[in-house]
Design an enzyme around this catalytic site. Structure first.
Site, PDB file in Angstrom:
ATOM      1  N   HIS A   1     -32.994 -41.358 -56.103  1.00  0.00           N
ATOM      2  CA  HIS A   1     -33.115 -41.886 -54.580  1.00  0.00           C
ATOM      3  C   HIS A   1     -33.156 -41.679 -53.422  1.00  0.00           C
ATOM      4  CE1 HIS A   1     -35.353 -45.803 -56.518  1.00  0.00           C
ATOM      5  NE2 HIS A   1     -35.705 -44.241 -57.531  1.00  0.00           N
TER       6      HIS A   1
ATOM      7  N   GLU B   1     -45.212 -47.488 -60.887  1.00  0.00           N
ATOM      8  CA  GLU B   1     -42.780 -47.377 -61.756  1.00  0.00           C
ATOM      9  C   GLU B   1     -42.121 -48.281 -60.161  1.00  0.00           C
ATOM     10  OE1 GLU B   1     -39.035 -46.721 -62.999  1.00  0.00           O
ATOM     11  OE2 GLU B   1     -40.205 -46.346 -61.147  1.00  0.00           O
ATOM     12  N   GLU B   2     -42.294 -47.206 -59.198  1.00  0.00           N
ATOM     13  CA  GLU B   2     -41.081 -47.705 -58.352  1.00  0.00           C
ATOM     14  C   GLU B   2     -40.849 -49.120 -57.873  1.00  0.00           C
ATOM     15  OE1 GLU B   2     -39.202 -46.228 -57.472  1.00  0.00           O
ATOM     16  OE2 GLU B   2     -39.238 -44.118 -58.390  1.00  0.00           O
TER      17      GLU B   2
ATOM     18  N   ASP C   1     -37.726 -38.068 -59.240  1.00  0.00           N
ATOM     19  CA  ASP C   1     -37.529 -39.277 -59.758  1.00  0.00           C
ATOM     20  C   ASP C   1     -38.794 -39.958 -59.422  1.00  0.00           C
ATOM     21  OD1 ASP C   1     -37.970 -41.574 -60.661  1.00  0.00           O
ATOM     22  OD2 ASP C   1     -36.670 -42.404 -59.330  1.00  0.00           O
TER      23      ASP C   1
ATOM     24  N   ASP D   1     -37.804 -40.682 -67.717  1.00  0.00           N
ATOM     25  CA  ASP D   1     -37.533 -40.392 -66.359  1.00  0.00           C
ATOM     26  C   ASP D   1     -36.170 -39.858 -66.316  1.00  0.00           C
ATOM     27  OD1 ASP D   1     -37.663 -41.471 -63.782  1.00  0.00           O
ATOM     28  OD2 ASP D   1     -38.672 -43.561 -64.569  1.00  0.00           O
TER      29      ASP D   1
ATOM     30  N   HIS E   1     -43.834 -41.508 -64.460  1.00  0.00           N
ATOM     31  CA  HIS E   1     -44.098 -41.857 -63.125  1.00  0.00           C
ATOM     32  C   HIS E   1     -44.909 -41.234 -62.131  1.00  0.00           C
ATOM     33  CE1 HIS E   1     -40.734 -43.143 -60.774  1.00  0.00           C
ATOM     34  NE2 HIS E   1     -40.553 -42.853 -62.103  1.00  0.00           N
TER      35      HIS E   1
HETATM   36 ZN   LIG Z   1     -38.279 -43.025 -61.567  1.00  0.00          ZN
END
Ligand SMILES: [Zn+2]
Length: 348
Positions: free
Chosen positions: A325, A224-225, A190, A245, A73
């Site tokens: 994150h 995706e998130e 990510d 991922d 993603h």
């Molecule tokens: Zn991810």
């Protein structure tokens, strides 16, 4: 057969360029267009976009039986303007699982609906130590306690609106990309790191004049998130879906920044045992260093497709990413291992 060479300079450059394109979930058009333009140089690929805005690239394999898909993603964490405060500053609402203290004091862009960009930074409301004393460090960081300080002379909502800013505008945080000693430090590795790995694998195959063993669809996801990226866009004839991922690093985790990981279970339960084992076998056969891990607070786009009713085997591989994150970091070794694993799988 040995795997084709990987151009790590290309991988790094593509990754840095992609990291520097703001793409919070819901505002991914520039990142999708960037990947699309890059993939358009590979004439073997048939490109299309889903109505939801994801990018799909089909590559006809040597065999047309049992096609496969890989997904990664380009959407990232970010925020949206929730309110224009009486002081003219902006209250935000988070997009995805953003860790607020991880972006405190970070530079940001407000993307207005007219396509303008307004610069600012994300601050604690009570950030001045000489005024608020201990509150500057002790206040719990939440959406109510933080605001965007706009780099313009505004002191009331009307002046802010005159800049073109409105409720609902997307806000992106600076990725702050830095390369040192093989480490790549940036927000949003990510999952841009894995998009870079996929694109680099495609480049490696085409330069070696190789084709995938089976027809493959590359699905570049854009939601995706928030949990439903790949719930659409995976063609129904696909038999195996490999989600690429990031791997989660921390206490009790086997993943690290120098390996690729196969995740066999996360918050959504176990992945497909047969496909996971197949990926282990191709890694072993090609001397690709990898870890096996379980992620405690994690869901993937492969599971999103499962939840949407997708009848495929799903597995999850990817590079170890530290401080996920948050202000993330990985190493070129993990990216190389991931790219090699993709190559080995495509040729298997
Ligand atoms: Zn991810």
């Amino acid at each position: 057969m040995s795997l084709p060479n990987i151009d790590t300079n290309y991988l790094t450059k593509f990754l840095v360029d992609l990291l520097n394109i703001p793409s919070p979930t819901g505002f991914t058009q520039d990142a999708i267009a960037f990947v699309e333009k890059e993939l358009s140089q590979f004439k073997e690929l048939e490109l299309s976009r889903t109505r939801k805005g994801a990018l799909v690239a089909k590559w006809q394999g040597i065999s047309d039986d049992a096609p496969v898909a890989l997904t990664a993603h380009v959407d990232t964490l970010g925020a949206m303007v929730k309110d224009i405060k009486p002081n003219g500053r902006l209250q935000l609402t988070r997009i995805g699982g953003l860790v607020l203290n991880g972006v405190e004091t970070e530079g940001c862009w407000v993307h207005t609906s007219k396509g303008e960009k307004v610069r600012g930074s994300f601050m604690l409301n009570m950030s001045a130590a000489h005024v608020y004393g201990a509150k500057a460090s002790e206040t719990k960081r939440d959406e109510d306690a933080m605001e965007v300080r706009i780099d313009a002379r505004v002191s009331n909502p009307q002046e802010t609106r005159e800049l073109g800013i409105e409720i609902g505008d997307f806000v992106s945080f600076d990725p702050r990309v830095e390369l040192t000693n093989g480490f790549i430090r940036s927000r949003h590795l990510d999952d841009k790191a894995c998009v870079a790995a996929i694109v680099t694998a495609i480049k490696s195959l085409t330069e070696a004049s190789l084709s995938p063993a089976r027809t493959v669809y590359f699905h570049i996801s854009n939601y995706e998130e928030v949990g439903h990226g790949a719930s659409a866009g995976i063609p129904p004839d696909v038999h195996e879906l490999v989600t690429v991922d990031m791997a989660a690093i921390g206490a009790g985790q086997s993943s690290d920044e120098y390996h690729a990981t196969i995740c066999v279970k996360d918050s959504g339960g176990p992945y497909h045992h047969g496909l996971s084992n197949k990926l282990r076998q191709v890694a072993d056969a090609n001397n690709i260093p990898y870890k096996v891990d379980i992620y405690p607070f994690y869901g993937s786009d492969g599971e999103a497709f499962w939840r949407a009713g997708g009848d495929v085997a799903v597995a999850l591989i990817g590079p170890g990413v530290d401080a996920s994150h948050n202000y993330e970091r990985t190493h070129i070794d993990a990216l190389t291992a991931t790219t090699n694993w993709i190559l080995a799988y495509l040729l298997s």
